[in-house]
Design a protein around this motif. Sequence first.
Motif, PDB file in Angstrom:
ATOM      1  N   VAL B 640       0.816  -1.208   0.000  1.00 32.95           N
ATOM      2  CA  VAL B 640       0.000   0.000   0.000  1.00 32.95           C
ATOM      3  C   VAL B 640       0.858   1.270   0.000  1.00 32.95           C
ATOM      4  N   GLY B 641       2.060   1.197   0.549  1.00 31.03           N
ATOM      5  CA  GLY B 641       3.012   2.299   0.413  1.00 31.03           C
ATOM      6  C   GLY B 641       2.697   3.544   1.236  1.00 31.03           C
ATOM      7  N   SER B 642       3.435   4.619   0.921  1.00 30.18           N
ATOM      8  CA  SER B 642       3.441   5.802   1.788  1.00 30.18           C
ATOM      9  C   SER B 642       2.109   6.551   1.832  1.00 30.18           C
ATOM     10  N   THR B 643       1.184   6.243   0.907  1.00 31.86           N
ATOM     11  CA  THR B 643      -0.087   6.961   0.982  1.00 31.86           C
ATOM     12  C   THR B 643      -0.896   6.555   2.210  1.00 31.86           C
ATOM     13  N   TRP B 644      -0.672   5.357   2.736  1.00 29.53           N
ATOM     14  CA  TRP B 644      -1.403   4.905   3.916  1.00 29.53           C
ATOM     15  C   TRP B 644      -0.509   4.338   5.014  1.00 29.53           C
ATOM     16  N   CYS B 645       0.568   3.737   4.628  1.00 28.80           N
ATOM     17  CA  CYS B 645       1.332   2.961   5.615  1.00 28.80           C
ATOM     18  C   CYS B 645       2.270   3.865   6.425  1.00 28.80           C
ATOM     19  N   ARG B 646       2.324   3.639   7.722  1.00 27.93           N
ATOM     20  CA  ARG B 646       3.133   4.520   8.568  1.00 27.93           C
ATOM     21  C   ARG B 646       4.627   4.356   8.329  1.00 27.93           C
TER      22      ARG B 646
END
Lengths: 112, 836
Positions: B640-646
């Motif tokens: 999911v990457g930086s748009t959602w993942c901390r």
Amino acid sequence: MTQETINWLAACRVEDAVENGGVCVKYGDEQIALFYFTRRNEWYATQNECPHRKQMALSRGMIGSTTEEPKVACPFHKKTFSLVTGECLSGDECAIKTYPVKVENGTVYIGL
Amino acid sequence: MNQKKVVVIGNGMVGYKFCEKITAKSNDFEIIVFAEESRRAYDRVHLSEYFSGKNADDLSMSTQEWYSEQGITLYLNDPVKEINRSAKTVHSHAGKMVSYDYLVLATGSSAFVPNIDGVEKDGVFVYRTIDDLEMIKSYAANVKTGAVMGGGLLGLEAAKALMDLGIEQPAVIEFAPRLMPRQIDNAGSQMLQSKLQSMGLQIMLNKSTARIEGEHHITGLKFNDDTELPIEMLVISAGIRPRDELARLCGLEVSTRGGIIVNEKMETTDPSIFAIGECALVDQMIYGLVAPGYEMAEIVAANLCGAAKQFNGFDMSTKLKLIGVDVASFGDNFITEPDCRTIIFEDTHKGTYKRINISNDGQYLLGGILIGDAAAYNMLLQTTNNKIILPPNPEDLILGSRGGSEPAGAGITALPDDALICSCEGITKGAICNSVSEDGCETVDAIKKCTKAGTGCGGCVPMVKDLMLYTMKATGKYVRNVICEHMSYSRQELYDLIHIHNLKSYEEVLDNLGQGDGCEVCKPLVSSILASLWNEMILKKGNDTAQDSNDRFLANIQKGGTYSVVPRIPGGEITPDKLMVIGSVAKKYNLYTKITGGQRIDMFGAHLSDLPSIWDELIAEGFESGHAYGKGLRTVKSCVGSTWCRFGLHDSVSYAIRIEERYKGIRAPHKLKSAVSGCIRECAEAQSKDFGIIATEKGWNLYVCGNGGSKPQHALLLASDLDSETCIKYIDRFLMFYIRTADPLTRTATWLNKMEGGIDYLRSVIINDSLGMAEKWEAEIEALVGSYQCEWKTAVENPDIRKRFNHFVNAPQEKDPTVTFEEMRGQKKTPEWTTA
Ligand code: SRM
Ligand SMILES: Cc1cc2nc3c(=O)[nH]c(=O)nc-3n(C[C@H](O)[C@H](O)[C@H](O)COP(=O)(O)OP(=O)(O)OC[C@H]3O[C@@H](n4cnc5c(N)ncnc54)[C@H](O)[C@@H]3O)c2cc1C
Ligand code: SF4
Ligand code: FES
């Protein structure tokens, strides 16, 4: 003289057949694979069912030859069968039925 | 001429080998062979291949003509009943009486059948002869469950055979607390056990059988611990018993534990009678393998011809064939500290266990055990047997050298010329290399004919092949690697020729570069090259029937003859609306739906004739072909990457979508997979892909040549901290280099494994542009990207192509009436295969 009379089924028009490939012909409850080996200008017909896993698929198989023998490879597990004798060329003990084919006035007939 | 008469009893592997050896050495003997079986000697070691398509003729070790040419009289189906030592005659079952000067007993052994209540019941078999296998095969056709008694080498082989015959989860019943107790240690057994269980065998240890139950035929087993196992057939593989009954009857000395006692010249207590093979007991030992048997045959043949040879024991190293899990043991496998130093490497995740025993001074390899990956077996055996001095880090022998830059073949070049490569036939490295350089053998089959190497157990064949290639290269020979009888080129040559001659269809290629009518090997291969070069719609008239079946119908064929529908879902990202479209299309056409391992949705069970309408509807809602059927880009997975993942460092989803959109539709020698992870936690599993990308603080790390599949391999780091543009540039070059040079159906991992110079070389080509091709390749990829079209869109819009999806040419509206489904968990499934 005893000669079996051949029943000729009008299968399709030449232009409906697939060049260097097969089509499937319905004959009552049976299915027959019809091949137009354009490269050799030859026609072949066999049962459509592959004896290996009993799949109705030979008409969708790829045709070709080993040395001179024309053959079809089943799409499922690539077992190959002679289009002339129906013999399995991949070493299995199964064989397929073959039928004579003739073309008259642009119509393809399969002999049953 | 005064010929001496030699009578051979038994026409098994060793008896046959004796005939071969003595006739090659001398014409002074008249040879008469009595055989109990009705077939000429055959390859018992590869008996199980009888189930995978080989027939009795394939397994036969020679022909009737051979015996006639050698002047050997062979009586098949006529066992010897009695030996009269004072008259020096033998008497056969059919009443023949033949006198002898020398008698050779090669009666082999029989399967040991323990004295359990009920062993005589129908459905209980042993595993020794072709006749046994024929009976097993016909019985297995009518039953569903079965077991093997005995968890040794042969028992496991038999269990695999049962599985191949359609027995569901065959059980292996072992008396000891572990499998293969004679070859491998406890830890190795446990690893083997869990591997076999995951393949579908049931393993039952510490079980002693009390009774075989059933009226006339077996219905189950009852064990001493009062548990039961209902089964319909049983194969007993509980060890072997030497066939010493004739010897015993005529007063030769036999052991109480079985076996005809012989000295180191294979002489029995009667100096004119010899025993060889599995019936002979030499130094308190029965050798249940073919290689020592052949050595015994050599000793008797040589001594009868006047030489003075002795049997000095034999290496019992073994490698298990066929079972699907590599298992091998060699040299002194059980020796432990303090008599040696032991190095053990265990990977429970991959299911590998490797143990090597090293002399205390660190100089020599003494023996070892390999489970799960026995690729190093031949090398390790050679290192042990030839007392090759070990490298400073002997653990490299089982871990592989981790630099990855060792040139292929370095191992075999280090062997001395007298290293024994084929221990069954006693063929050395020197003899194999000679057959290539002096006698012109250029295929493994030719070497087999010329030297006999590799004709016994076959375990050395990979090494023979390596030696062949190495010698051919060393003598400056070009190693040809042609496609098939219709195209005498390698894939790379063909690729260049098609390019230069500007050929656009299979027929043109065949006319210009090939011969004959083509076949199922060259057609898809040429089609794939044409697609890689020109990127035209693959079903263009004339090229359609040269496509592999799945490509021809733009869908994967399934059991039962229906097809799957896989729309592209780039990066695994999908809107709720599009999910609903998939739902409603699947519902309308009654398709089975499943989330795939590639982060998208597969709809299975579509009638051929429904495919165009299904795609019509999907395309109208903005979907494209997912090329799940083609040798080309499959999916670019993403986390999911930086748009959602901390933890996300960059937007892996956007980058994955960009990459998938760029390379979609490009065809290659094999399929291509990719993934992008937003940080080193690696949730997208990028390191198992053909090219994988992992975000770093500074940019992207690019990994290449990873693979899942049956031989998983981690990708290697090609370059680090790249910006997005450079990363794509490198992937362009990488893909074009692969597309141009890989062998047919070779994934990038295998391609790299075969590449001389390995990852270092690849890096110099991609990053330093050492071939000067980078610009050209980038332009070629750009052209492919520019000519992309959704094949399904083109197909449904073209009436001629659409027509090809009809099942019947003479009844276009009718679906295939033989297609049927069954119900399972609220969806449909295909019925089981029906076998002939
Ligand atoms: C549907 C799916 C299984 C699932 O339910 O999850 C699947 C299904 C098939 N796989 Fe796969 N593979 C699927 C993911 C995988 C994965 C996992 C992945 O991609 O992350 C792998 C291991 C990763 C890899 O390839 O390195 C995988 C390794 C294989 C292989 C072995 C390739 C190899 O290098 O050894 C084959 C055989 C082949 O390609 O020759 C194969 C072949 C097949 C075929 C095409 C077999 C066939 O010819 O009929 C299956 C056809 C499905 C169909 O009818 O549509 N499938 N297959 C997955 C589809 C992913 C997708 O969305 O496209
Ligand atoms: C399934 C299986 C897998 C195997 N795998 C391997 C392997 O991977 N590696 C390996 O090295 N070994 C393997 N072996 C063992 C190998 O096959 C034997 O070591 C080898 O066959 C022994 O040869 P032999 O000639 O001594 O005995 P056999 O091959 O058994 O031959 C003896 C012959 O003598 C005949 N005979 C007996 N009594 C008489 C009589 N009175 N008159 C006439 N004929 C008689 C028998 O019918 C038989 O045909 C395997 C065996 C089996 C069954
Ligand atoms: S692993 Fe892949 S190829 Fe094998 S059964 Fe599953 S889907 Fe089919
Ligand atoms: S079904 Fe035809 S080859 Fe298997």
